[in-house]
Design a protein around this motif. Structure first.
Motif, PDB file in Angstrom:
ATOM      1  N   ARG A 180      54.694  -3.834  -9.115  1.00 59.61           N
ATOM      2  CA  ARG A 180      55.894  -2.989  -8.936  1.00 59.61           C
ATOM      3  C   ARG A 180      57.057  -3.846  -8.453  1.00 59.61           C
ATOM      4  O   ARG A 180      58.189  -3.671  -8.891  1.00 59.61           O
ATOM      5  CB  ARG A 180      55.614  -1.871  -7.929  1.00 59.61           C
ATOM      6  CG  ARG A 180      54.686  -0.792  -8.432  1.00 59.61           C
ATOM      7  CD  ARG A 180      54.669   0.419  -7.501  1.00 59.61           C
ATOM      8  NE  ARG A 180      54.459   0.075  -6.102  1.00 59.61           N
ATOM      9  CZ  ARG A 180      53.285   0.072  -5.489  1.00 59.61           C
ATOM     10  NH1 ARG A 180      52.184   0.385  -6.141  1.00 59.61           N
ATOM     11  NH2 ARG A 180      53.190  -0.228  -4.206  1.00 59.61           N
ATOM     12  N   ASN A 181      56.767  -4.763  -7.539  1.00 58.03           N
ATOM     13  CA  ASN A 181      57.819  -5.641  -7.021  1.00 58.03           C
ATOM     14  C   ASN A 181      58.414  -6.506  -8.119  1.00 58.03           C
ATOM     15  O   ASN A 181      59.625  -6.674  -8.205  1.00 58.03           O
ATOM     16  CB  ASN A 181      57.263  -6.538  -5.913  1.00 58.03           C
ATOM     17  CG  ASN A 181      57.013  -5.777  -4.638  1.00 58.03           C
ATOM     18  OD1 ASN A 181      57.519  -4.695  -4.448  1.00 58.03           O
ATOM     19  ND2 ASN A 181      56.197  -6.343  -3.775  1.00 58.03           N
ATOM     20  N   THR A 199      60.415   0.339  -1.986  1.00 54.44           N
ATOM     21  CA  THR A 199      59.582  -0.361  -2.953  1.00 54.44           C
ATOM     22  C   THR A 199      58.093  -0.098  -2.771  1.00 54.44           C
ATOM     23  O   THR A 199      57.283  -0.600  -3.538  1.00 54.44           O
ATOM     24  CB  THR A 199      59.824  -1.883  -2.872  1.00 54.44           C
ATOM     25  OG1 THR A 199      59.562  -2.328  -1.551  1.00 54.44           O
ATOM     26  CG2 THR A 199      61.233  -2.226  -3.279  1.00 54.44           C
ATOM     27  N   THR A 228      64.504  -5.678 -12.869  1.00 52.63           N
ATOM     28  CA  THR A 228      65.469  -4.678 -13.309  1.00 52.63           C
ATOM     29  C   THR A 228      66.617  -4.459 -12.323  1.00 52.63           C
ATOM     30  O   THR A 228      67.759  -4.354 -12.731  1.00 52.63           O
ATOM     31  CB  THR A 228      64.778  -3.324 -13.562  1.00 52.63           C
ATOM     32  OG1 THR A 228      64.117  -2.900 -12.377  1.00 52.63           O
ATOM     33  CG2 THR A 228      63.793  -3.434 -14.701  1.00 52.63           C
ATOM     34  N   ARG A 229      66.297  -4.408 -11.045  1.00 54.93           N
ATOM     35  CA  ARG A 229      67.330  -4.048 -10.067  1.00 54.93           C
ATOM     36  C   ARG A 229      68.017  -5.245  -9.425  1.00 54.93           C
ATOM     37  O   ARG A 229      69.188  -5.172  -9.072  1.00 54.93           O
ATOM     38  CB  ARG A 229      66.698  -3.184  -8.982  1.00 54.93           C
ATOM     39  CG  ARG A 229      67.688  -2.656  -7.985  1.00 54.93           C
ATOM     40  CD  ARG A 229      67.043  -1.663  -7.062  1.00 54.93           C
ATOM     41  NE  ARG A 229      67.952  -1.290  -6.008  1.00 54.93           N
ATOM     42  CZ  ARG A 229      67.586  -0.699  -4.891  1.00 54.93           C
ATOM     43  NH1 ARG A 229      66.335  -0.403  -4.698  1.00 54.93           N
ATOM     44  NH2 ARG A 229      68.468  -0.408  -3.977  1.00 54.93           N
ATOM     45  N   GLU A 252      58.571  -5.930 -11.334  1.00 54.14           N
ATOM     46  CA  GLU A 252      59.393  -5.108 -12.236  1.00 54.14           C
ATOM     47  C   GLU A 252      60.715  -4.720 -11.570  1.00 54.14           C
ATOM     48  O   GLU A 252      61.767  -4.769 -12.193  1.00 54.14           O
ATOM     49  CB  GLU A 252      58.610  -3.860 -12.659  1.00 54.14           C
ATOM     50  CG  GLU A 252      59.350  -2.958 -13.601  1.00 54.14           C
ATOM     51  CD  GLU A 252      59.704  -3.602 -14.932  1.00 54.14           C
ATOM     52  OE1 GLU A 252      60.653  -3.137 -15.572  1.00 54.14           O
ATOM     53  OE2 GLU A 252      59.057  -4.605 -15.331  1.00 54.14           O
ATOM     54  N   LEU A 253      60.660  -4.351 -10.312  1.00 54.32           N
ATOM     55  CA  LEU A 253      61.880  -3.983  -9.597  1.00 54.32           C
ATOM     56  C   LEU A 253      62.822  -5.165  -9.463  1.00 54.32           C
ATOM     57  O   LEU A 253      64.031  -5.032  -9.654  1.00 54.32           O
ATOM     58  CB  LEU A 253      61.536  -3.427  -8.214  1.00 54.32           C
ATOM     59  CG  LEU A 253      62.702  -2.865  -7.412  1.00 54.32           C
ATOM     60  CD1 LEU A 253      63.336  -1.687  -8.140  1.00 54.32           C
ATOM     61  CD2 LEU A 253      62.233  -2.434  -6.046  1.00 54.32           C
TER      62      LEU A 253
END
Length: 99
Positions: free
Chosen positions: A69-70, A38, A76-77, A72-73
């Protein structure tokens, strides 16, 4: 900051990601892979003082950008639908007929 010596996949990391926080952690099984993947900070220094210096340097350079970024990750994930989708993909791959 996660200071555990061993974790599978700590919820506190996933919760911090969902909140858009940058994450720093000590290298531990289960944590190291996630932190590296990440773009967060995997602490390498030994003493708390050295770790604090490493953390401050990271936050001043690129660490503040890790939060978005965290988020969004996590969305989604690691969301419920994302986790179900990944589990379904693994399940389908393991159920393919053997030739």
């Amino acid at each position: 900051l996660v200071t555990s010596a061993y974790e599978g996949l700590p919820y506190c990391i996933l919760e911090a990601m969902a909140a858009g926080c940058p994450i720093a952690a000590l290298p531990a099984p289960g944590v190291s892979d996630l932190i590296r993947a990440t773009g967060n900070l995997l602490l390498t220094e030994k003493t708390p003082t050295e770790q604090a210096q490493q953390l401050l340097q990271w936050l001043e350079s690129s660490g503040r950008n890790a939060g978005e970024r965290n988020r969004e990750l996590a969305r989604t994930r690691f969301s419920l639908s994302g986790m179900v989708s990944q589990l379904e993909r693994v399940y389908r791959a393991s159920c393919k007929p053997v030739a």
